[in-house]
Motif scaffolding. Structure first.
Motif, PDB file in Angstrom:
ATOM      1  N   ARG A  19      46.121  36.306  10.095  1.00  0.00           N
ATOM      2  CA  ARG A  19      47.446  36.916  10.102  1.00  0.00           C
ATOM      3  C   ARG A  19      47.318  38.433  10.256  1.00  0.00           C
ATOM      4  O   ARG A  19      47.571  39.190   9.317  1.00  0.00           O
ATOM      5  N   THR A 194      51.031  29.469  20.893  1.00  0.00           N
ATOM      6  CA  THR A 194      50.530  30.713  20.325  1.00  0.00           C
ATOM      7  C   THR A 194      51.238  30.977  19.008  1.00  0.00           C
ATOM      8  O   THR A 194      52.421  30.648  18.855  1.00  0.00           O
ATOM      9  N   ASP A 196      50.573  34.175  17.792  1.00  0.00           N
ATOM     10  CA  ASP A 196      50.448  35.626  17.809  1.00  0.00           C
ATOM     11  C   ASP A 196      51.844  36.220  17.710  1.00  0.00           C
ATOM     12  O   ASP A 196      52.666  36.067  18.613  1.00  0.00           O
ATOM     13  N   ARG A 197      52.124  36.892  16.614  1.00  0.00           N
ATOM     14  CA  ARG A 197      53.490  37.350  16.366  1.00  0.00           C
ATOM     15  C   ARG A 197      53.946  38.438  17.336  1.00  0.00           C
ATOM     16  O   ARG A 197      55.139  38.585  17.587  1.00  0.00           O
ATOM     17  N   ASP A 198      53.005  39.211  17.869  1.00  0.00           N
ATOM     18  CA  ASP A 198      53.377  40.309  18.748  1.00  0.00           C
ATOM     19  C   ASP A 198      54.119  39.829  20.000  1.00  0.00           C
ATOM     20  O   ASP A 198      55.257  40.258  20.262  1.00  0.00           O
TER      21      ASP A 198
END
Length: 289
Positions: A19, A194, A196-198
């Motif tokens: 995270r 995915t 991936d928060r971005d």
């Protein structure tokens, strides 16, 4: 807005390698444009509620339309009816945006949480590869193990005389043992391509910008902007038998047959009455056939 820490000062920023923290500078480079809606993106390591913070900034004239406030962790996050929303640090996306729909009649501002739902569901389907449905008025549903689960929610609040703060919360990497309630879910549990928060956050904000500008340019008309049709197409509540639990400890049961021009859910009751519902908790009872 003043409280910018960009999460870089967080000494525990790599405490969970699955995270990683968001990169505020990269988000600003990707999202803030001279001709775009978003004017700033702030990321804080922890706050009580991004909605409460942004409402306060807007009320004091310290935030402009297009301000985005993201928190890596909230300890007083709120959903509808003041329900608490908590999750481990960096396990989800918790953010609020300030919108000032000048030129749109105030009576149409009630469409903003529904608009945010359409924009978020569209973005999650594209960026994370998960089919996302909407439960009226503002829950995000994912299918996990053949079961519908709530993986996110939306909360809109007035900010001063000319603004609305829209808060969005999305569970991204929550594991089964971290879920706050049995009916909750996350992108990870739904098999997202995915977590991936971005890129997920960028996709949601870009989709929200597209839908908001289209709706605003149409004077807030939900039909002319395509919003009413898009919401109905993605709404898992329509066609179901539901119970609407209303303020004052009353309830109505019926088939959800439409979302009207005011954003209300229309129920067809057993008595043959079509009853619009503008506020309340909706419980999905069963499919209609």
């Amino acid at each position: 807005m003043t409280p910018r820490d960009d999460s870089d000062a967080n000494s525990n920023r790599w405490s969970d390698l699955d995270r990683p923290p968001l990169n505020a500078a990269a988000l600003r480079r990707a999202l803030v444009r001279d001709d775009g809606l978003w004017c700033d993106v702030d990321v804080v390591s922890r706050t009580g509620s991004t909605n409460s913070d942004l409402v306060a900034f807007a009320s004091k004239g310290e935030a402009e339309e297009g301000a985005v406030l993201v928190a890596e962790e909230q300890d007083a996050g709120r959903g509808r009816l003041d329900r608490q929303w908590t999750a481990p640090a960096r396990s989800g996306l918790f953010f609020s945006v300030l919108l000032k729909p000048v030129g749109v009649p105030v009576e149409r501002w009630g469409w903003l949480p529904l608009l945010a739902g359409v924009a978020t569901a569209t973005a999650l389907s594209r960026a994370a590869g998960v089919d996302t449905a909407l439960k009226w008025p503002n829950d995000l549903l994912l299918t996990i193990g053949g079961e519908e689960r709530k993986a996110g929610g939306i909360l809109a609040e007035r900010a001063g005389s000319d603004g609305v703060v829209v808060g969005i919360g999305i569970n991204v990497t929550l594991r089964e043992d971290e879920l706050p309630v049995p009916g909750a879910g996350s992108l990870a549990l739904a098999g997202a391509v995915t977590t991936d928060r971005d890129p997920v956050l960028r996709a949601v904000l870009r989709s929200l910008e597209d839908w908001y500008l289209k709706w605003r340019d149409a004077g807030g008309d939900p039909a002319a902007s395509g919003l009413q049709e898009a919401y109905a197409a993605g709404c898992a509540t329509l066609g179901r038998v539901v119970r609407a639990e209303l303020p004052g400890d009353t309830s109505i049961t019926g088939e959800a047959v439409a979302v009207d021009g005011d954003g209300r859910l229309v129920l067809a009751t057993a008595e043959g009455v079509q009853q619009p519902v503008g506020a309340g908790d909706i419980v999905h009872l069963r499919p209609t056939g």
